[in-house]
Motif scaffolding. Structure first.
Motif, PDB file in Angstrom:
ATOM      1  N   ASP A  66      -0.379 -31.368   0.471  1.00 13.35           N
ATOM      2  CA  ASP A  66       0.337 -32.426  -0.637  1.00 13.35           C
ATOM      3  C   ASP A  66       0.315 -31.635  -1.234  1.00 13.35           C
ATOM      4  O   ASP A  66       2.301 -32.030  -2.254  1.00 13.35           O
ATOM      5  CB  ASP A  66      -0.427 -33.896   0.166  1.00 13.35           C
ATOM      6  CG  ASP A  66       0.548 -35.345  -0.744  1.00 13.35           C
ATOM      7  OD1 ASP A  66       1.594 -35.309  -0.282  1.00 13.35           O
ATOM      8  OD2 ASP A  66      -0.398 -35.378  -1.494  1.00 13.35           O
ATOM      9  N   ASN A  81       4.173 -30.906  -2.600  1.00 13.92           N
ATOM     10  CA  ASN A  81       5.064 -31.787  -4.453  1.00 13.92           C
ATOM     11  C   ASN A  81       5.215 -30.785  -5.475  1.00 13.92           C
ATOM     12  O   ASN A  81       6.223 -30.829  -6.601  1.00 13.92           O
ATOM     13  CB  ASN A  81       3.771 -32.410  -4.985  1.00 13.92           C
ATOM     14  CG  ASN A  81       3.982 -33.934  -4.509  1.00 13.92           C
ATOM     15  OD1 ASN A  81       4.661 -34.554  -3.430  1.00 13.92           O
ATOM     16  ND2 ASN A  81       2.876 -34.775  -4.029  1.00 13.92           N
ATOM     17  N   ASP A  94       0.785 -40.909   3.513  1.00 12.25           N
ATOM     18  CA  ASP A  94       1.586 -42.076   1.983  1.00 12.25           C
ATOM     19  C   ASP A  94       1.144 -43.464   2.778  1.00 12.25           C
ATOM     20  O   ASP A  94       1.556 -44.316   1.836  1.00 12.25           O
ATOM     21  CB  ASP A  94       2.427 -41.540   1.751  1.00 12.25           C
ATOM     22  CG  ASP A  94       2.135 -40.076   0.496  1.00 12.25           C
ATOM     23  OD1 ASP A  94       1.004 -40.038   0.115  1.00 12.25           O
ATOM     24  OD2 ASP A  94       2.780 -38.921  -0.019  1.00 12.25           O
ATOM     25  N   TYR A  97      12.256 -40.099   1.714  1.00 12.00           N
ATOM     26  CA  TYR A  97      10.809 -40.343   1.792  1.00 12.00           C
ATOM     27  C   TYR A  97      10.273 -39.159   3.143  1.00 12.00           C
ATOM     28  O   TYR A  97       9.600 -37.898   2.752  1.00 12.00           O
ATOM     29  CB  TYR A  97      10.403 -41.150   1.398  1.00 12.00           C
ATOM     30  CG  TYR A  97       8.487 -40.910   1.282  1.00 12.00           C
ATOM     31  CD1 TYR A  97       9.060 -41.018  -0.293  1.00 12.00           C
ATOM     32  CD2 TYR A  97       7.717 -41.048   1.350  1.00 12.00           C
ATOM     33  CE1 TYR A  97       7.286 -40.840  -1.226  1.00 12.00           C
ATOM     34  CE2 TYR A  97       6.917 -41.021   1.439  1.00 12.00           C
ATOM     35  CZ  TYR A  97       6.750 -40.809  -0.080  1.00 12.00           C
ATOM     36  OH  TYR A  97       5.415 -40.288  -0.936  1.00 12.00           O
TER      37      TYR A  97
HETATM   38 MN    MN Z   1       2.027 -37.873  -0.446  1.00  9.93          MN
END
Ligand code: MN
Length: 727
Positions: A143, A147, A77, A49
């Motif tokens: 972010d 993504n 996160d 992650y």
């Molecule tokens: Mn994120």
């Protein structure tokens, strides 16, 4: 699969290049901390992650943001996905970082995807309103960019919904904030999932043309750099193909096929100074043929998002048109990174969300109010939303309410049925008071019951939105007429009393309909009902009819009182009371009290001049006075009043300067006694030179009486002057 090492190295490169002053120890600590926290998590592609926060931090560093933002990106996160608390981040990395992470978390929890087009602007506004610190928005955009770059690992449904959101919310925001490079990438990545066929067609076409295009661009680039070198203008020049979405957009707007579309090439010439920009422009126009009407000077007139450049479109020997953008390095930074470039220029300084930064941001956002139609609709600025709060339904619909709104407002914004059946509320899944103030991003759930009694009157004072107030009033109007009448009547009567009127509504056959007409109600009950449910305030109602009622009451009063007698007439003071009664216009006449009604002091009285027995005093309401309007007798009725109790006589002293003579003192005494005042003291004192002073002390009721006596005294022979003496 991407590796930790690769991303770690790229982050370092970005930091060295864009943020040389960064606190590396703290950044390393954050990387280890985040890696540790996300240890059990994997990305959709199976990679660790931590790669995601590393990549987001890299984008943030490339934007040129500060150390706090990089830390925020690394930890963004943690709160959402792990057991990390705000307090822990605050303790380890400081308040600012904790707040940035908290802000990003809030945006992450919010759901900005919707199918309703009219919600878009609301979503964008909420997005800004929720992120009090602009760096939160920038981290969130970074972010989303990462993504969106790794969207291929998501399910098709998620690919589409996320891409929609990117296209509708994130790309326009990036554009607003002047971040062209990120905006373009977001557009292209989203289009890939939203219209895969066309996206593919365009990329295939561009790929097929690639060699040809590159050759073309190299040749143009060479011509430009050669010319500029020959005149000694230092420059960086490169060509590029416009991004896929912009080509797609041109096709859609101009209704053209790919082959028909020209103008997909753009060249950039970046120079050191603004004069160089204009010099370059001259050389470009000299080298190529100008396409008329396409020149734009965004240097003298920057775009609302602070974009500056010179744009011109020209055609070379190959007959292919292309655009040339000419700008300085500083303009280039602003064009690429927009608002973020601001931090870049704060060299060495640890950028922070202090006042100055926000001023800058606000100006930027405010300046976009005059954005042209191509740019996104309304303006977008943080403090513009102070009067609005944006909250969610549990299903993720955005509801915009006035600031200070409560669950009551929310419930009625959903549906009046929800409001009327409301028995409680949950905010962010916790039971809350129905008068709790909602804040941006709250998820509000209304608890309803079929057996709910309906809204309470207090709600009218609690709610903030007109919508809720109107709907609550409607409910009361419909459901509770009897109760409203009782409530309304009591407020009406209280208000009448306050206005100094008899509390009950006039029942008078003549007056009552007139008043109701003025109030626009058919009956008093209707009026009470309206006041009861809050459709009209009692104050307003009474205010509207007060003058009419007062006038009617006065008229009635006058009808009851004898016309020639104006008992309320101001008191005249130079009359003498006889038996405690003063007869107006007749000085000291005989007074007797009528036996029929035996008036006593305080009664309203009238006088009748009898034949030979002075004035007979009756009570005003005595039956024997009933005929005083009779013309034959009218003149004999006179106004009388009780002598005022405060008209007690007072002593006064006059000193008279006289020439001494016999009988002078007697003359003075006579004047006093004929004036019917009580003489208290009288003496004379001889002075040298045949002069004397006569001092006289007597009782008067007022100054008027005193002056009239003084005048009489001065009329006496040998009285030369007078002055008020001391008693
Ligand atoms: Mn994120």
């Amino acid at each position: 699969m991407e590796t930790f090492e690769e991303h770690y190295a790229s982050l370092h490169t970005a930091l060295e290049q864009h943020l040389p002053g960064a606190d590396m120890a703290l950044i390393e600590k954050a990387i280890r901390y985040a890696d540790d926290k996300h240890r059990s998590q994997l990305r959709k592609d199976g990679s660790p992650y931590i790669i995601h926060p590393l990549a987001v931090a890299q984008i943030v560093a490339e934007m040129g943001l500060d150390t706090d933002s990089v830390l925020g990106a690394l930890l963004h996160d943690c709160i959402e996905d792990t057991d990390t608390s705000h307090e822990e981040i605050e303790r380890l990395f400081g308040t600012t970082v904790a707040e940035l992470v908290e802000g990003v978390t809030k945006l992450t929890r919010a759901n900005f995807s919707t199918s309703e087009q009219e919600q878009m602007e609301n979503l964008r506004k909420m997005f800004m309103a929720m992120s009090k610190d602009i760096r939160v928005v920038l981290i969130k955009i970074a972010d989303r960019l990462h993504n969106q770059r790794t969207m291929q690992y998501q399910t098709p449904e998620k690919q589409i919904s996320k891409s929609r959101e990117t296209m509708d919310v994130y790309a326009p925001l990036a554009h607003r904030l002047g971040m062209q490079r990120i905006k373009m990438e977001l557009d292209d990545l989203a289009l890939k999932y939203l219209d895969p066929d066309d996206y593919q067609k365009i990329t295939d076409h561009l790929n097929a043309q690639k060699e040809q295009d590159e050759a073309f661009m190299r040749s143009i680039q060479a011509q430009i750099t050669e010319r500029l070198a020959s005149v000694g203008i230092h420059n960086t020049t490169y060509g590029r193909i416009k991004h896929v979405y912009s080509i797609y957009h041109k096709m859609q707007v101009q209704g053209k096929s790919l082959d028909e579309l020209y103008d997909i090439y753009a060249f950039r010439v970046i120079v050191d100074t603004i004069p160089d920009c204009y010099n370059v422009l001259g050389h470009i126009h000299d080298l190529f043929n100008l396409v008329p009407g396409r020149f734009k000077d965004y240097i003298s007139t920057p775009k609302p998002n602070m974009y500056q450049s010179l744009h011109t479109t020209v055609i070379g020997r190959q007959g292919i048109p292309f655009e040339v953008q000419i700008r300085t390095w500083e303009m280039h930074q602003t064009a690429e990174y927009g608002i973020a470039a601001h931090w870049k220029y704060k060299q060495g300084g640890q950028g922070s969300g202090d006042e100055k930064d926000f001023e800058w941001v606000r100006r930027l956002l405010e300046s976009q109010q005059d954005t042209d139609a191509e740019d996104y609709v309304e303006s977008l600025k943080i403090d513009m939303f102070d009067d609005e709060v944006f909250v969610f339904t549990p299903k993720g619909r955005v509801v915009s309410l006035p600031t200070g709104s409560t669950p009551i407002d929310f419930a009625y914004a959903i549906h009046s049925g929800v409001g009327n059946a409301m028995i409680g509320a949950k905010i962010n899944n916790r039971i809350a008071n129905i008068d709790a103030k909602l804040t941006n991003g709250d998820i509000v759930e209304i608890l309803t019951s079929k057996s709910a009694k309906g809204p309470s009157r207090d709600w009218l004072n609690i709610c903030r939105s007109n919508q809720a107030r109107t709907k609550i009033k409607q409910w009361f109007k419909k459901e509770k007429r009897e109760e409203n009448i009782v409530h309304g009547r009591s407020s009406f009567e209280a208000e009448m009393r306050r206005a100094g009127l008899p509390p009950a509504a006039p029942s008078d056959d003549e007056l009552s309909p007139k008043l109701l007409k003025k109030l626009s109600f058919d009956s008093w009950d209707d009026l009470y009902a309206a006041i009861g449910y809050g459709g009209l305030t009692a104050t307003k109602a009474v205010g509207r009819i007060r003058d009419d009622i007062t006038r009617a009451l006065r008229q009635k009063e006058e009808e009851r009182t004898p016309k020639p007698l104006r008992v309320e007439e101001p008191v005249r003071l130079n009359r003498h009371a006889v038996n405690g009664v003063i007869v107006e216009d007749i000085d000291s006449c005989m007074i007797k009290f009528a036996k029929c009604c035996t008036p006593v002091p305080g009664d309203a009285i009238v006088g009748f001049i009898t034949k030979g027995f002075g004035v007979s005093v009756h009570r005003a309401d005595c039956p024997n006075t009933a005929h005083r309007d009779d013309p034959a007798q009218a003149a004999r009725w006179v106004r009388v009043r009780w002598a005022n109790l405060d008209e007690q006589p007072f002593d006064t002293t006059l000193e008279l300067d006289c020439i001494t003579r016999d009988g002078l003192v007697l003359d003075v005494a006579t004047v006093i006694s004929t004036a019917h005042v009580h003489l208290k003291e009288l003496n004379a004192k001889d002075l040298p030179g045949n002069k004397s002073i006569v001092t006289v002390r007597f009782e008067v009721k007022n100054v008027g009486e005193l002056e009239s006596i003084r005048a009489k005294l001065l009329n006496i022979r040998d009285v030369m002057g007078s002055r008020r003496g001391q008693n």
